[in-house]
Design a protein around this motif. Structure first.
Motif, PDB file in Angstrom:
ATOM      1  N   GLU A  78     -26.671  64.654  58.897  1.00 37.26           N
ATOM      2  CA  GLU A  78     -27.040  65.799  58.064  1.00 37.26           C
ATOM      3  C   GLU A  78     -26.021  66.006  56.958  1.00 37.26           C
ATOM      4  N   GLU A  79     -24.738  65.819  57.282  1.00 38.40           N
ATOM      5  CA  GLU A  79     -23.697  65.945  56.264  1.00 38.40           C
ATOM      6  C   GLU A  79     -23.875  64.873  55.179  1.00 38.40           C
ATOM      7  N   LEU A  80     -24.267  63.670  55.585  1.00 39.08           N
ATOM      8  CA  LEU A  80     -24.532  62.624  54.602  1.00 39.08           C
ATOM      9  C   LEU A  80     -25.722  62.991  53.727  1.00 39.08           C
ATOM     10  N   ARG A  81     -26.779  63.515  54.355  1.00 38.41           N
ATOM     11  CA  ARG A  81     -27.987  63.857  53.605  1.00 38.41           C
ATOM     12  C   ARG A  81     -27.696  64.934  52.564  1.00 38.41           C
ATOM     13  N   VAL A  82     -26.949  65.965  52.960  1.00 36.40           N
ATOM     14  CA  VAL A  82     -26.619  67.055  52.036  1.00 36.40           C
ATOM     15  C   VAL A  82     -25.760  66.537  50.887  1.00 36.40           C
ATOM     16  N   ALA A  83     -24.770  65.704  51.203  1.00 37.21           N
ATOM     17  CA  ALA A  83     -23.901  65.156  50.157  1.00 37.21           C
ATOM     18  C   ALA A  83     -24.694  64.299  49.183  1.00 37.21           C
ATOM     19  N   ALA A  84     -25.589  63.468  49.706  1.00 38.05           N
ATOM     20  CA  ALA A  84     -26.392  62.611  48.835  1.00 38.05           C
ATOM     21  C   ALA A  84     -27.296  63.443  47.927  1.00 38.05           C
TER      22      ALA A  84
END
Length: 350
Positions: A78-84
């Motif tokens: 989820e942290e990756l998705r938000v950052a992307a």
């Protein structure tokens, strides 16, 4: 602020191949003049606390181009998705597909696979460190594109070996690495002259490590020594005394210790069907493809097969010399860390 960031675990026990890969690639990039910052993130990855994930999210917000170690990324999709979504270009480096670890319960394996599947979907680029991992990730998650950046190796002096012959297991003392299977195979060969050293961290599975120590102690005449993690000059001395690397892993992405052994003219026995077999033989289309195999790959679930070949190696001086000559031939054609760093840089478009 650096143009690029490499997000790595701060608290993993070592030494390990993944941590060594990260450090060597970073060192090569800095030699190349690449403006990259090492960003350690605390936590017991891949089982972080909520506070660890908050720190990761903060670090991701601070950089526009990041490469993140897969042991972190897989636990924080989820942290990756938000950052992307916010504009950060995320590349994910997979050292070992996490569900391939042995000793997991079905529930743990399912949880790790779900997190890793979401993470590779969120990342813009996925890179792994071997052909074995490439095939595993593609079949496991149906990925259309996975790049490969195999490890390199440093030049090293030829090993002198020992008398009687010394076997070395170098790696974490865990079920996946299978040192207990090795000791079982050696247990029927005590009439032959050999000794074995088991070197590596034991903290991941203390119960298993205790069984390994008990099995080593049960061998007669002090044949087996379990010495814990080694590094620096102690490791170099150990390499110099080694005649054969033994790595009976049930799963292995690549097995950097295999090419480290070959760099010293030491042959190896490895688990068949694992990435260590690729490290032993080299790329089928690469510069080592026509060379004789410097050792062998055996079924890691078959201790009797290991006993039979270790018996042959221990009792046949011609076979030992044949394998050693093959290892020395491979030694001259191994990949360097500058090759690895350039391959990874190309894959992530830095």
């Amino acid at each position: 602020m650096a143009r690029y960031a490499f997000i790595v675990p701060a608290d993993l026990p070592g030494p390990s191949g993944g941590l060594a890969y990260n450090q060597r690639v970073l060192a090569q990039w800095r030699t190349m003049g690449l403006d990259v910052e090492e960003v350690p993130v605390p936590g017991a990855w891949p089982r972080p606390a909520p506070a660890d994930r908050r720190i990761l999210a903060q670090r991701l917000r601070q950089h526009r181009r990041v490469l993140i170690d897969g042991i972190i990324a897989s636990a924080a999709p989820e942290e990756l998705r938000v950052a992307a979504a916010a504009g950060t270009r995320v590349a994910m480096l997979v050292h070992l597909p996490l569900p391939a670890e042995s000793g997991l319960t079905p529930g743990e394996q399912q949880r790790l696979a779900a997190g890793e599947a979401a993470a590779v979907s969120a990342a813009h680029v996925v890179v792994c460190t071997s052909g074995w991992a490439h095939d595993d990730l593609q079949s496991r998650y149906g990925l259309g594109q996975v790049s490969v950046a195999e490890p390199g190796v440093d030049p090293a002096a030829l090993a002198a070996g020992s008398l009687p012959a010394r076997l070395l297991f170098l790696g974490a003392v865990t079920p996946r690495k299978n040192p207990l299977g090795l000791l079982q195979a050696l247990g029927v060969l005590t009439a032959l002259p050999w000794s074995v050293v088991i070197a590596g961290p034991e903290g991941q599975d203390p119960g298993y490590a205790g069984r390994v120590r008990a099995a080593a102690d049960a061998l007669p005449d002090g044949r087996a020594a379990v010495i814990g993690p080694v590094s620096g000059q102690q490791l170099e001395t150990l390499w110099g005394e080694t005649d054969l690397l033994v790595l009976p892993s049930l799963a292995e992405t690549y097995g950097m210790v295999v090419t480290e052994a070959l760099a010293r003219g030491i042959p190896a026995l490895v688990g068949a069907g694992t990435g260590a077999q690729d490290a032993l033989c080299g790329d089928p289309t690469g510069p080592r493809s026509e060379l004789p195999t410097p050792g062998a790959a055996l079924d890691p679930y078959d201790p009797s097969a290991w006993s039979d070949l270790l018996r042959a190696w221990s009792s046949d001086a011609h076979l030992r010399q044949q394998w050693r000559r093959a290892a020395q031939a491979h030694r001259a054609r191994l990949r360097t860390w500058s090759h690895a760093a350039q391959d990874l840089r190309t894959a992530i478009e830095w």
